[in-house]
Scaffold this active site. Sequence first.
Site, PDB file in Angstrom:
ATOM      1  N   ARG A 276      12.351  34.773  41.642  1.00 46.11           N
ATOM      2  CA  ARG A 276      11.476  33.765  41.038  1.00 46.11           C
ATOM      3  C   ARG A 276      11.458  32.462  41.840  1.00 46.11           C
ATOM      4  O   ARG A 276      10.590  31.623  41.638  1.00 46.11           O
ATOM      5  CB  ARG A 276      11.886  33.507  39.589  1.00 46.11           C
ATOM      6  CG  ARG A 276      13.229  32.815  39.427  1.00 46.11           C
ATOM      7  CD  ARG A 276      13.664  32.792  37.960  1.00 46.11           C
ATOM      8  NE  ARG A 276      12.696  32.139  37.106  1.00 46.11           N
ATOM      9  CZ  ARG A 276      12.604  30.827  36.937  1.00 46.11           C
ATOM     10  NH1 ARG A 276      13.419  30.034  37.594  1.00 46.11           N
ATOM     11  NH2 ARG A 276      11.699  30.307  36.128  1.00 46.11           N
TER      12      ARG A 276
ATOM     13  N   PRO B 116      34.156  41.838  39.401  1.00 43.46           N
ATOM     14  CA  PRO B 116      34.721  40.783  38.557  1.00 43.46           C
ATOM     15  C   PRO B 116      35.514  39.737  39.339  1.00 43.46           C
ATOM     16  O   PRO B 116      35.668  38.602  38.887  1.00 43.46           O
ATOM     17  CB  PRO B 116      35.644  41.552  37.596  1.00 43.46           C
ATOM     18  CG  PRO B 116      35.138  42.950  37.603  1.00 43.46           C
ATOM     19  CD  PRO B 116      34.614  43.177  38.985  1.00 43.46           C
TER      20      PRO B 116
ATOM     21  N   ASP C   4      13.996  23.660  36.082  1.00 45.86           N
ATOM     22  CA  ASP C   4      14.771  24.558  35.239  1.00 45.86           C
ATOM     23  C   ASP C   4      16.170  24.002  35.002  1.00 45.86           C
ATOM     24  O   ASP C   4      16.691  23.233  35.799  1.00 45.86           O
ATOM     25  CB  ASP C   4      14.926  25.935  35.914  1.00 45.86           C
ATOM     26  CG  ASP C   4      13.653  26.745  35.858  1.00 45.86           C
ATOM     27  OD1 ASP C   4      12.779  26.406  35.050  1.00 45.86           O
ATOM     28  OD2 ASP C   4      13.541  27.707  36.634  1.00 45.86           O
TER      29      ASP C   4
ATOM     30  N   GLU D 214      36.862  52.721  38.511  1.00 46.64           N
ATOM     31  CA  GLU D 214      37.934  51.733  38.448  1.00 46.64           C
ATOM     32  C   GLU D 214      37.759  50.606  39.458  1.00 46.64           C
ATOM     33  O   GLU D 214      38.202  49.495  39.240  1.00 46.64           O
ATOM     34  CB  GLU D 214      39.288  52.430  38.667  1.00 46.64           C
ATOM     35  CG  GLU D 214      40.496  51.543  38.463  1.00 46.64           C
ATOM     36  CD  GLU D 214      40.610  51.045  37.019  1.00 46.64           C
ATOM     37  OE1 GLU D 214      41.226  49.980  36.823  1.00 46.64           O
ATOM     38  OE2 GLU D 214      40.084  51.709  36.102  1.00 46.64           O
TER      39      GLU D 214
END
Length: 244
Positions: free
Chosen positions: A155, A90, A170, A117
């Site tokens: 991709r 994160p 895209d 954790e």
Amino acid sequence: MMNIHILSLFPEMFTGVFGTSILKKAQEKEEVRLNIINFRDFSGNKHNKVDDYPYGGGAGMVLKPDPIFDAVESITDKSKKEPRIILLCPQGEQFSQKKAEELAQEEELIFICGHYEGYDERIREHLVTDEISLGDFVMTGGEIAAMAIVDSVVRLLPNVLGNSESHELDSFSTGLLEHPHYTRPVEYRGFKVPDVLLSGNHAVIDNWRREQSLKRTLERRPELLVSANLSVEDKKMIRKLKGE
């Protein structure tokens, strides 16, 4: 061929995603080799334990450094070049199309999927080259994030998509959101395809698509316009769309 290695405690999670669609085709075309490694195999103890209580106390368990260091070194010892070693967490840099394009230039990538954790800080400080997060939310582990990032990178490799230009237009590849698409039938439940797309005038169609792309970006993600590569005509279109 690009080599992608993923360190995970749950390798079975990748079977369905990596065995279907574009990722399956990319492997069949030998554009990429996907290697899933269970770093529990490098635990070095009879109970295959890879986590422990944090020094100083606190909730949860922390992944030990030695199994992950040893698993990574089992790859790097055989590598011809220094691979990018990516920690999924994160606290990392938020993933973007620009980052996908950057990673697609590499020959070898290693992803480390955490659980519990967190990681022993020595993994972060002395092993990895990149820290990446999918966004400002917390997941159970890094596996789903790894699947998403691998899909977006693979991709972009040569010959993976049927049309070499498919990814170039895209959303985010141009710095803008993509324009609307339509296909047959021309009219469905009273809703018609815009006349401009049926005109056969490709210059007019290209201009319409660019305007729609700018309009959609302005309405939905205006902050993208700040860093987008905009022409004089683009800026005129934006002023028009704003009603200036």
